[in-house]
Motif scaffolding. Structure first.
Motif, PDB file in Angstrom:
ATOM      1  N   ARG A  28     -11.768  19.085  31.858  1.00 40.93           N
ATOM      2  CA  ARG A  28     -12.342  20.431  31.730  1.00 40.93           C
ATOM      3  C   ARG A  28     -13.282  20.773  32.872  1.00 40.93           C
ATOM      4  O   ARG A  28     -13.580  21.931  33.113  1.00 40.93           O
ATOM      5  N   PHE A  29     -13.768  19.775  33.589  1.00 39.62           N
ATOM      6  CA  PHE A  29     -14.594  20.044  34.774  1.00 39.62           C
ATOM      7  C   PHE A  29     -13.760  19.972  36.055  1.00 39.62           C
ATOM      8  O   PHE A  29     -14.309  19.980  37.151  1.00 39.62           O
ATOM      9  N   GLY A  30     -12.460  19.869  35.909  1.00 39.40           N
ATOM     10  CA  GLY A  30     -11.578  19.816  37.084  1.00 39.40           C
ATOM     11  C   GLY A  30     -11.849  18.600  37.950  1.00 39.40           C
ATOM     12  O   GLY A  30     -11.847  18.695  39.169  1.00 39.40           O
ATOM     13  N   GLN A  31     -12.100  17.467  37.305  1.00 41.23           N
ATOM     14  CA  GLN A  31     -12.497  16.280  38.090  1.00 41.23           C
ATOM     15  C   GLN A  31     -11.296  15.485  38.604  1.00 41.23           C
ATOM     16  O   GLN A  31     -10.567  14.862  37.837  1.00 41.23           O
ATOM     17  N   ASN A  32     -11.105  15.543  39.914  1.00 42.75           N
ATOM     18  CA  ASN A  32     -10.158  14.681  40.622  1.00 42.75           C
ATOM     19  C   ASN A  32     -10.946  14.105  41.783  1.00 42.75           C
ATOM     20  O   ASN A  32     -11.236  14.811  42.742  1.00 42.75           O
ATOM     21  N   PHE A  33     -11.315  12.839  41.663  1.00 43.02           N
ATOM     22  CA  PHE A  33     -12.231  12.256  42.649  1.00 43.02           C
ATOM     23  C   PHE A  33     -11.470  11.724  43.854  1.00 43.02           C
ATOM     24  O   PHE A  33     -10.447  11.052  43.711  1.00 43.02           O
ATOM     25  N   LEU A  34     -11.995  12.020  45.031  1.00 47.92           N
ATOM     26  CA  LEU A  34     -11.380  11.550  46.269  1.00 47.92           C
ATOM     27  C   LEU A  34     -11.643  10.059  46.419  1.00 47.92           C
ATOM     28  O   LEU A  34     -12.777   9.613  46.228  1.00 47.92           O
ATOM     29  N   HIS A  35     -10.607   9.280  46.775  1.00 47.56           N
ATOM     30  CA  HIS A  35     -10.876   7.855  47.009  1.00 47.56           C
ATOM     31  C   HIS A  35     -10.288   7.362  48.330  1.00 47.56           C
ATOM     32  O   HIS A  35     -10.510   6.222  48.718  1.00 47.56           O
ATOM     33  N   ILE A  55     -20.814  21.720  46.670  1.00 48.02           N
ATOM     34  CA  ILE A  55     -20.501  22.149  45.310  1.00 48.02           C
ATOM     35  C   ILE A  55     -19.672  21.045  44.657  1.00 48.02           C
ATOM     36  O   ILE A  55     -18.644  20.643  45.196  1.00 48.02           O
ATOM     37  N   GLY A  56     -20.129  20.569  43.503  1.00 49.68           N
ATOM     38  CA  GLY A  56     -19.380  19.547  42.756  1.00 49.68           C
ATOM     39  C   GLY A  56     -19.286  18.217  43.480  1.00 49.68           C
ATOM     40  O   GLY A  56     -18.200  17.783  43.875  1.00 49.68           O
ATOM     41  N   PRO A  57     -20.401  17.515  43.696  1.00 49.73           N
ATOM     42  CA  PRO A  57     -20.358  16.228  44.407  1.00 49.73           C
ATOM     43  C   PRO A  57     -19.631  15.135  43.629  1.00 49.73           C
ATOM     44  O   PRO A  57     -19.227  14.130  44.233  1.00 49.73           O
ATOM     45  N   GLY A  58     -19.479  15.310  42.327  1.00 50.44           N
ATOM     46  CA  GLY A  58     -18.757  14.303  41.537  1.00 50.44           C
ATOM     47  C   GLY A  58     -19.466  12.968  41.588  1.00 50.44           C
ATOM     48  O   GLY A  58     -20.636  12.857  41.232  1.00 50.44           O
ATOM     49  N   GLN A  59     -18.766  11.941  42.042  1.00 53.04           N
ATOM     50  CA  GLN A  59     -19.366  10.604  42.157  1.00 53.04           C
ATOM     51  C   GLN A  59     -19.852  10.343  43.578  1.00 53.04           C
ATOM     52  O   GLN A  59     -20.189   9.207  43.908  1.00 53.04           O
ATOM     53  N   VAL A  95     -24.848  20.912  43.916  1.00 48.91           N
ATOM     54  CA  VAL A  95     -24.830  21.546  42.594  1.00 48.91           C
ATOM     55  C   VAL A  95     -23.706  20.903  41.792  1.00 48.91           C
ATOM     56  O   VAL A  95     -22.533  21.007  42.163  1.00 48.91           O
ATOM     57  N   GLU A  96     -24.084  20.234  40.706  1.00 52.76           N
ATOM     58  CA  GLU A  96     -23.087  19.537  39.866  1.00 52.76           C
ATOM     59  C   GLU A  96     -23.268  19.983  38.417  1.00 52.76           C
ATOM     60  O   GLU A  96     -24.376  19.976  37.888  1.00 52.76           O
ATOM     61  N   LEU A  97     -22.149  20.347  37.790  1.00 52.93           N
ATOM     62  CA  LEU A  97     -22.189  20.851  36.422  1.00 52.93           C
ATOM     63  C   LEU A  97     -22.263  19.727  35.380  1.00 52.93           C
ATOM     64  O   LEU A  97     -22.928  19.871  34.346  1.00 52.93           O
ATOM     65  N   GLY A 141     -26.113  22.218  37.227  1.00 54.90           N
ATOM     66  CA  GLY A 141     -25.798  23.549  36.705  1.00 54.90           C
ATOM     67  C   GLY A 141     -24.459  24.029  37.207  1.00 54.90           C
ATOM     68  O   GLY A 141     -23.729  23.299  37.881  1.00 54.90           O
ATOM     69  N   ASP A 142     -24.186  25.283  36.857  1.00 51.87           N
ATOM     70  CA  ASP A 142     -22.900  25.901  37.164  1.00 51.87           C
ATOM     71  C   ASP A 142     -22.990  26.605  38.516  1.00 51.87           C
ATOM     72  O   ASP A 142     -23.788  27.538  38.678  1.00 51.87           O
ATOM     73  N   ALA A 143     -22.173  26.185  39.470  1.00 53.93           N
ATOM     74  CA  ALA A 143     -22.207  26.784  40.810  1.00 53.93           C
ATOM     75  C   ALA A 143     -21.890  28.280  40.768  1.00 53.93           C
ATOM     76  O   ALA A 143     -22.326  29.033  41.643  1.00 53.93           O
ATOM     77  N   LEU A 144     -21.147  28.703  39.723  1.00 47.73           N
ATOM     78  CA  LEU A 144     -20.813  30.130  39.622  1.00 47.73           C
ATOM     79  C   LEU A 144     -22.049  30.968  39.321  1.00 47.73           C
ATOM     80  O   LEU A 144     -22.060  32.174  39.543  1.00 47.73           O
ATOM     81  N   GLY A 204     -17.116  21.582  49.672  1.00 48.71           N
ATOM     82  CA  GLY A 204     -16.750  21.207  48.308  1.00 48.71           C
ATOM     83  C   GLY A 204     -15.288  20.852  48.148  1.00 48.71           C
ATOM     84  O   GLY A 204     -14.423  21.521  48.704  1.00 48.71           O
ATOM     85  N   ASN A 205     -15.071  19.781  47.419  1.00 51.01           N
ATOM     86  CA  ASN A 205     -13.740  19.491  46.899  1.00 51.01           C
ATOM     87  C   ASN A 205     -13.762  20.190  45.548  1.00 51.01           C
ATOM     88  O   ASN A 205     -14.261  19.663  44.567  1.00 51.01           O
ATOM     89  N   LEU A 206     -13.290  21.434  45.539  1.00 54.89           N
ATOM     90  CA  LEU A 206     -13.595  22.313  44.412  1.00 54.89           C
ATOM     91  C   LEU A 206     -12.704  22.066  43.209  1.00 54.89           C
ATOM     92  O   LEU A 206     -11.511  21.809  43.361  1.00 54.89           O
ATOM     93  N   PRO A 207     -13.316  22.199  42.022  1.00 50.28           N
ATOM     94  CA  PRO A 207     -12.503  22.171  40.804  1.00 50.28           C
ATOM     95  C   PRO A 207     -11.558  23.372  40.861  1.00 50.28           C
ATOM     96  O   PRO A 207     -11.992  24.499  41.098  1.00 50.28           O
ATOM     97  N   TYR A 208     -10.261  23.116  40.699  1.00 54.04           N
ATOM     98  CA  TYR A 208      -9.281  24.175  40.934  1.00 54.04           C
ATOM     99  C   TYR A 208      -9.448  25.362  39.995  1.00 54.04           C
ATOM    100  O   TYR A 208      -9.154  26.486  40.370  1.00 54.04           O
TER     101      TYR A 208
HETATM  102  N1  SAM Z   1     -16.648  15.927  45.409  1.00 60.42           N
HETATM  103  C1  SAM Z   1     -16.097  14.936  44.516  1.00 60.42           C
HETATM  104  C2  SAM Z   1     -14.956  14.203  45.186  1.00 60.42           C
HETATM  105  O1  SAM Z   1     -14.454  14.724  46.196  1.00 60.42           O
HETATM  106  O2  SAM Z   1     -14.582  13.146  44.701  1.00 60.42           O
HETATM  107  C3  SAM Z   1     -15.653  15.551  43.188  1.00 60.42           C
HETATM  108  C4  SAM Z   1     -14.571  16.585  43.251  1.00 60.42           C
HETATM  109  S1  SAM Z   1     -13.959  17.154  41.687  1.00 60.42           S
HETATM  110  C5  SAM Z   1     -12.447  17.893  42.204  1.00 60.42           C
HETATM  111  C6  SAM Z   1     -14.916  18.607  41.303  1.00 60.42           C
HETATM  112  C7  SAM Z   1     -16.376  18.389  40.923  1.00 60.42           C
HETATM  113  O3  SAM Z   1     -16.974  19.664  40.620  1.00 60.42           O
HETATM  114  C8  SAM Z   1     -16.588  17.547  39.689  1.00 60.42           C
HETATM  115  O4  SAM Z   1     -17.609  16.627  39.921  1.00 60.42           O
HETATM  116  C9  SAM Z   1     -16.992  18.538  38.592  1.00 60.42           C
HETATM  117  O5  SAM Z   1     -17.815  17.972  37.589  1.00 60.42           O
HETATM  118  C10 SAM Z   1     -17.733  19.580  39.406  1.00 60.42           C
HETATM  119  N2  SAM Z   1     -17.741  20.920  38.800  1.00 60.42           N
HETATM  120  C11 SAM Z   1     -16.816  21.487  37.978  1.00 60.42           C
HETATM  121  N3  SAM Z   1     -17.147  22.754  37.672  1.00 60.42           N
HETATM  122  C12 SAM Z   1     -18.312  22.995  38.312  1.00 60.42           C
HETATM  123  C13 SAM Z   1     -19.186  24.119  38.354  1.00 60.42           C
HETATM  124  N4  SAM Z   1     -18.900  25.260  37.703  1.00 60.42           N
HETATM  125  N5  SAM Z   1     -20.320  24.029  39.102  1.00 60.42           N
HETATM  126  C14 SAM Z   1     -20.628  22.873  39.769  1.00 60.42           C
HETATM  127  N6  SAM Z   1     -19.840  21.785  39.741  1.00 60.42           N
HETATM  128  C15 SAM Z   1     -18.706  21.833  39.027  1.00 60.42           C
END
Ligand code: SAM
Length: 268
Positions: free
Chosen positions: A12-19, A42-46, A63-65, A88-91, A109-113
């Motif tokens: 639900r957070f669109g998490q696909n982590f880059l490895h 935006i969305g640093p994830g891990q 900014v990480e949700l 918080g929410d980047a939006l 950002g590697n943005l949540p799609y």
């Molecule tokens: N940057 C990391 C990487 O490349 O591995 C994570 C990329 S992952 C595709 C998207 C990240 O955005 C997740 O960590 C997710 O929790 C976060 N995220 C999702 N919706 C968000 C929002 N509305 N505002 C901020 N971060 C958000």
């Protein structure tokens, strides 16, 4: 923070982590951050990209949700004094709080799609603060951003992004670079806000309105789709052939239509 915390990727957070280290390195080289610069991720994830960004010596706001990732990131980057985390929410993020001078912010950002298009529109509203943006997006979305008139990819996203920015489709990234692997191909895009827009509209909000209306029914003629905004004579006065379909018009022509609308006494 437990060193052995295993974060489960959340759909639900669109998490696909880059490895993929090679891909991460290529992205960091494209961003080319330097000491003294101001980055916003935006969305640093891990933290796949975060570490390299911090090592550049630039100041980094993230900014990480996902609340569960906050302690992970805080722990991982505890030794960096150039790191500021916002949960918080980047939006909904207020970019003015960063107090960045005009054209200074480098956004990454590697943005949540699921939020990429609304987020990019939110960022375009602050384009004057931004120096450049580098995003990982669905490849299909990057193709639409970089498209030119005349084809099926040309639409609201291409026009509004190109109104504000120069668009560069840098390279593609396959699903195997992520964990979990997404179902679609991705691509890295660079957006550089124009210092002066090449086709300035009197009122960019009206440009958005005309473009939205025109592409609501992209198979119809402009005379038909714009009926509620501009009549045939007004379309002609803008130097546009009303029998064309919206995808046949370039950005300059859409701006002329928006300016024609701005000149009408009751356009609201
Ligand atoms: N940057 C990391 C990487 O490349 O591995 C994570 C990329 S992952 C595709 C998207 C990240 O955005 C997740 O960590 C997710 O929790 C976060 N995220 C999702 N919706 C968000 C929002 N509305 N505002 C901020 N971060 C958000």
């Amino acid at each position: 923070m437990n060193e052995h915390y295993q974060h489960r990727a959340r759909k639900r957070f669109g998490q696909n982590f880059l490895h993929d280290a090679g891909v991460i390195d290529r992205i960091l080289r494209a961003i080319h951050a330097k000491p003294g610069e101001h980055l916003l991720e935006i969305g640093p994830g891990q933290g796949a990209l975060t570490e390299g960004l911090l090592n550049s010596g630039a100041h980094l706001d993230v900014v990480e949700l996902d609340k569960d990732l906050v302690p992970v990131l805080q722990h991982k980057f505890r030794d960096f004094d150039n790191f500021t985390l916002h949960q918080g929410d980047a939006l909904k993020f207020d970019f003015n709080q960063l107090q960045a001078p005009p054209r200074s912010l480098k956004v990454v950002g590697n943005l949540p799609y699921n939020i990429s298009t609304p987020l990019i529109f939110h960022l375009l509203a602050h384009a004057h603060l931004i120096r450049d943006m580098h995003f990982m997006l669905q490849k299909e979305v990057v193709e639409r951003m970089a498209a030119g008139p005349g084809g099926g990819d040309w639409g609201r996203l291409s026009i509004m992004v190109q109104y504000h920015c120069r668009v560069e489709h840098l390279f593609n990234v396959g699903p195997g670079a992520f964990n979990p692997a997404p179902k679609v191909d991705s691509a890295i895009v660079r957006l550089v806000p124009h210092e002066t827009p090449p086709h300035p509209a009197k009122d960019p909000a009206l440009l958005e309105r005309v473009v939205r209306e025109a592409f609501n029914q992209r198979r119809k003629t402009l005379r038909n789709t714009l009926k509620g905004l501009l009549d045939g004579a007004a379309i002609e006065a803008a130097g546009v052939d009303g029998s064309l379909r919206p995808e046949q018009l370039d950005l300059a022509a859409f701006v002329r239509l928006a300016d024609q609308l701005a000149a009408q006494p009751a356009h609201s």
